[in-house]
Design an enzyme around this catalytic site. Structure first.
Site, PDB file in Angstrom:
ATOM      1  N   LYS A  58       0.652  -1.156   0.395  1.00 58.99           N
ATOM      2  CA  LYS A  58      -0.036   0.615  -0.019  1.00 58.99           C
ATOM      3  C   LYS A  58       1.179   1.386  -0.029  1.00 58.99           C
ATOM      4  CE  LYS A  58      -1.252   1.278   4.185  1.00 58.99           C
ATOM      5  NZ  LYS A  58      -0.786   2.730   4.319  1.00 58.99           N
ATOM      6  N   ASN A  59       1.862   1.004   1.079  1.00 58.65           N
ATOM      7  CA  ASN A  59       2.923   2.662   0.862  1.00 58.65           C
ATOM      8  C   ASN A  59       3.808   2.571   0.289  1.00 58.65           C
ATOM      9  OD1 ASN A  59       0.928   3.133   3.580  1.00 58.65           O
ATOM     10  ND2 ASN A  59       2.766   2.763   4.924  1.00 58.65           N
ATOM     11  N   CYS A  89      -4.957  13.071  13.565  1.00 60.50           N
ATOM     12  CA  CYS A  89      -3.953  11.243  13.377  1.00 60.50           C
ATOM     13  C   CYS A  89      -4.439  10.968  13.831  1.00 60.50           C
ATOM     14  CB  CYS A  89      -2.525  11.365  12.255  1.00 60.50           C
ATOM     15  SG  CYS A  89      -3.083   9.941  12.159  1.00 60.50           S
ATOM     16  N   ARG A 123       1.065  14.625  13.405  1.00 53.54           N
ATOM     17  CA  ARG A 123       1.444  14.337  11.580  1.00 53.54           C
ATOM     18  C   ARG A 123       1.756  15.590  10.864  1.00 53.54           C
ATOM     19  NH1 ARG A 123      -0.461   9.313   9.452  1.00 53.54           N
ATOM     20  NH2 ARG A 123       0.828   8.680   8.544  1.00 53.54           N
ATOM     21  N   ASP A 137       5.512   0.722  11.813  1.00 56.03           N
ATOM     22  CA  ASP A 137       4.523  -0.078  11.694  1.00 56.03           C
ATOM     23  C   ASP A 137       4.094  -1.381  11.878  1.00 56.03           C
ATOM     24  OD1 ASP A 137       3.864   2.329   9.946  1.00 56.03           O
ATOM     25  OD2 ASP A 137       3.965   1.723   8.228  1.00 56.03           O
ATOM     26  N   ARG A 197      -8.629  -0.955   5.249  1.00 54.06           N
ATOM     27  CA  ARG A 197      -7.915   0.263   4.440  1.00 54.06           C
ATOM     28  C   ARG A 197      -6.499   0.055   3.751  1.00 54.06           C
ATOM     29  NH1 ARG A 197      -7.388   5.963   7.928  1.00 54.06           N
ATOM     30  NH2 ARG A 197      -5.919   6.458   5.793  1.00 54.06           N
TER      31      ARG A 197
HETATM   32  C1  EPZ Z   1       4.362   7.639   6.090  1.00 57.76           C
HETATM   33  O1  EPZ Z   1       3.818   7.740   6.967  1.00 57.76           O
HETATM   34  C2  EPZ Z   1       3.805   5.694   5.754  1.00 57.76           C
HETATM   35  N1  EPZ Z   1       2.952   6.251   5.249  1.00 57.76           N
HETATM   36  C3  EPZ Z   1       3.480   5.548   7.607  1.00 57.76           C
HETATM   37  O2  EPZ Z   1       2.111   4.496   7.109  1.00 57.76           O
HETATM   38  C4  EPZ Z   1       4.879   4.608   8.860  1.00 57.76           C
HETATM   39  O3  EPZ Z   1       3.891   4.604   9.522  1.00 57.76           O
HETATM   40  C5  EPZ Z   1       5.166   6.491   8.507  1.00 57.76           C
HETATM   41  O4  EPZ Z   1       6.146   6.775   7.310  1.00 57.76           O
HETATM   42  C6  EPZ Z   1       6.719   6.007   9.064  1.00 57.76           C
HETATM   43  O5  EPZ Z   1       7.715   4.702   8.378  1.00 57.76           O
HETATM   44  C7  EPZ Z   1       2.795   5.825   4.377  1.00 57.76           C
HETATM   45  O6  EPZ Z   1       3.626   5.503   3.324  1.00 57.76           O
HETATM   46  C8  EPZ Z   1       1.043   6.554   3.361  1.00 57.76           C
HETATM   47  P1  EPZ Z   1       6.784  10.668   7.436  1.00 57.76           P
HETATM   48  P2  EPZ Z   1       4.504   9.586   6.769  1.00 57.76           P
HETATM   49  O7  EPZ Z   1       6.788  11.788   7.174  1.00 57.76           O
HETATM   50  O8  EPZ Z   1       4.667   9.768   5.424  1.00 57.76           O
HETATM   51  C9  EPZ Z   1       6.867  14.165  11.926  1.00 57.76           C
HETATM   52  C10 EPZ Z   1       1.010   2.550   8.178  1.00 57.76           C
HETATM   53  O9  EPZ Z   1      -0.203   1.949   9.170  1.00 57.76           O
HETATM   54  N2  EPZ Z   1       6.426  14.762  10.828  1.00 57.76           N
HETATM   55  O10 EPZ Z   1       8.069   9.461   7.771  1.00 57.76           O
HETATM   56  O11 EPZ Z   1       3.293  10.574   6.919  1.00 57.76           O
HETATM   57  C11 EPZ Z   1       5.608  13.197  11.758  1.00 57.76           C
HETATM   58  O12 EPZ Z   1       4.726  13.331  12.675  1.00 57.76           O
HETATM   59  C12 EPZ Z   1       1.031   4.549   8.018  1.00 57.76           C
HETATM   60  O13 EPZ Z   1       0.830   2.033   6.741  1.00 57.76           O
HETATM   61  C13 EPZ Z   1       6.927  16.483  10.585  1.00 57.76           C
HETATM   62  O14 EPZ Z   1       7.280  16.148  12.357  1.00 57.76           O
HETATM   63  O15 EPZ Z   1       5.512   9.366   7.852  1.00 57.76           O
HETATM   64  C14 EPZ Z   1       6.792  11.926  12.453  1.00 57.76           C
HETATM   65  O16 EPZ Z   1       6.455  11.897  13.331  1.00 57.76           O
HETATM   66  C15 EPZ Z   1       1.160   5.357   9.140  1.00 57.76           C
HETATM   67  N3  EPZ Z   1       6.960  17.237  10.247  1.00 57.76           N
HETATM   68  C16 EPZ Z   1       8.121  11.645  11.853  1.00 57.76           C
HETATM   69  O17 EPZ Z   1       8.192  12.508  10.786  1.00 57.76           O
HETATM   70  C17 EPZ Z   1       6.294  16.979   8.531  1.00 57.76           C
HETATM   71  O18 EPZ Z   1       5.958  17.148   7.316  1.00 57.76           O
HETATM   72  C18 EPZ Z   1       7.935  10.286  10.435  1.00 57.76           C
HETATM   73  O19 EPZ Z   1       6.888  10.963   9.335  1.00 57.76           O
HETATM   74  C19 EPZ Z   1       6.432  15.198   8.107  1.00 57.76           C
HETATM   75  C20 EPZ Z   1       6.266  13.834   9.120  1.00 57.76           C
END
Ligand code: EPZ
Length: 421
Positions: free
Chosen positions: A22-23, A116, A121, A307, A400
């Site tokens: 999915k991701n 969320c 996030r 995850d 999902r």
């Molecule tokens: C991706 O989310 C995945 N989703 C998530 O999978 C996964 O948990 C996550 O990466 C971490 O591996 C998809 O790929 C669609 P990040 P993403 O930006 O991209 C902070 C699942 O269960 N951050 O790497 O949203 C954020 O809050 C899902 O399949 C900021 O502060 O994650 C987090 O603490 C849930 N500002 C960290 O960075 C930003 O602008 C990592 O988030 C962006 C992120």
């Protein structure tokens, strides 16, 4: 609403075929916005999040034909650049259209994703990256309004934090920018590697794929000539089913997986005393005489994935002794703890650290509530070993991201049924 009833399964056996990731599929579908041709994509997971993104792309003006795991998509006809709240509120990953829309059209509006269940996030790092490439960003009435009338310019983007989505959006935006973009502290997940490889096959130059520094030569607005491709296997689905084998202490083979994508997960299963056998495309887990406790710290790839944190917590309830799990990525990704405790688990939470006092065969079935995708799968795992019949409510979270979860579990001997509330 639907719920699942799961009865204790003494032993599972057989093999499970893993679906597409999915991701990986989400950013890959978003990046078709950069294509000049229509594209066939195979091994697309048949899950709700994918259909949500397809509805968004359709609303923007794309057309597609899909049969279960294969799609032919054309985005050339996009004539609308607004990702509206009604879709974005149901799936945060909708933010992935920001980079490609802005790169192709020089403007777009994307609803700000709301709250969320697993943490705040924010998307500030996505926005900073677009600004570094010359975009003007305004937040107005709940929307990100992005403009770059003269197109995006290649830039140096230094991420303060490793972000999967932020890296993906930046790569897609940089693809059509004018000049070279350097992304420093990029995420290295296999999903990002596939995104880059698909773009390279479409004619883009990207150096440093799979490392934390990506160098992208933009095409200055010229759309890309995509080749057909298949989505990589879902490493988190694979890890989840390995945990199903582990928690029921069964021999289980996971097929259509890329074992090195989940080295961190199989290493933890080995630490818990399970024997793991790997071939090119399969992983088999074997039963053990004692499940040992484990210490886990979630981190970015290639470390232990956040995850898989919830699933390992369910597994740790069956270990002989105390496990400690530190969640480092999301500030609120412990919603499953209180539900696991309703099943009788002994878990103490202190900030982002969970201490799990494991005792084999001590869980008792009851009603529990799914709160997010991976929390839900942890409840499914716990239900496989809880005495009696567990009802898991709000399972739309599972739908999902897990394709045919009941079918796959039933085929290996689990007792899982879906009902209407
Ligand atoms: C991706 O989310 C995945 N989703 C998530 O999978 C996964 O948990 C996550 O990466 C971490 O591996 C998809 O790929 C669609 P990040 P993403 O930006 O991209 C902070 C699942 O269960 N951050 O790497 O949203 C954020 O809050 C899902 O399949 C900021 O502060 O994650 C987090 O603490 C849930 N500002 C960290 O960075 C930003 O602008 C990592 O988030 C962006 C992120």
């Amino acid at each position: 609403m639907k719920y699942l009833k799961i009865s204790r399964s003494n032993k599972l056996q057989g093999s499970i075929k893993i679906s597409g990731a999915k991701n990986a599929a989400l950013p890959l579908l978003a990046c078709t916005i950069l294509a000049k041709n229509s594209i066939n994509i195979g091994n697309l997971p048949d899950v709700v999040d994918i259909n949500t993104l397809l509805s968004l792309l359709e609303k923007l003006g794309s057309s597609y034909t899909k049969n279960k795991n294969n799609i032919t998509i054309s985005t050339l006809s996009i004539n609308n650049t607004k990702a509206t709240y009604d879709i974005v509120k149901t799936m945060r990953a909708s933010i992935l259209v920001l980079g490609p829309l802005l790169a192709r059209f020089g403007h777009c509006e994307v609803s700000l994703p709301g709250g969320c269940a697993i943490g705040q996030r924010p998307v500030d790092l996505h926005l900073k990256a677009m600004e570094a490439m010359g975009a003007q960003i305004e937040i107005k009435s709940g929307y990100i309004q992005a403009t770059a009338p003269a197109g995006l310019k290649g830039a140096k983007i230094v991420f303060d934090k490793v972000t999967v989505g932020g890296t993906e959006n930046s790569v897609m935006a940089a693809a059509l920018a004018q000049g070279t973009t350097h992304i420093i502290n990029a995420a290295k997940e296999p999903e990002i590697v596939q995104l880059c490889e698909v773009l390279v096959n479409a004619g883009l130059s990207i150096k440093g794929i799979g490392t934390s520094e990506l160098i992208i030569e933009g095409t200055d607005g010229e759309l890309l000539d995509f080749k057909d491709f298949d989505i990589i296997p879902d490493r988190i689905e694979a890890g989840t089913y390995l945990c199903a084998g582990a928690i029921t202490n069964s021999k289980l083979t996971i097929e259509n997986v890329i074992p090195e994508h989940i080295d961190a997960v199989t290493a933890k299963l080995e630490e818990m005393n399970f024997e793991i056998q790997k071939t090119n495309r399969t992983i088999t887990i074997l039963p053990t005489n004692e499940i040992k406790p484990v210490n886990i710290i979630t981190t970015e790839y290639p470390g232990f994935p956040t995850d898989m944190q919830a699933q390992f917590m369910a597994l740790a309830t069956q270990a002989n002794g105390t496990s400690i799990i530190d969640e480092k990525l999301f500030e609120n990704r412990f919603m499953h703890v209180s539900e696991l405790m309703r099943l009788g688990a002994d878990i103490h939470l202190n900030g982002n650290t969970a201490t799990i006092n494991g005792t084999p065969n001590k869980l008792n079935a009851t009603d529990v509530m799914a709160t997010d995708l991976r929390a839900s799968s942890a409840l499914v795992l716990a239900a496989l070993v809880a005495e009696g019949e567990t009802s898991i409510h709000r399972i739309y979270h599972l739908d999902r991201g897990y394709e045919d979860l009941e079918g796959k579990l039933t085929a290996i001997g689990a007792k899982v049924e879906r009902f209407n509330e």
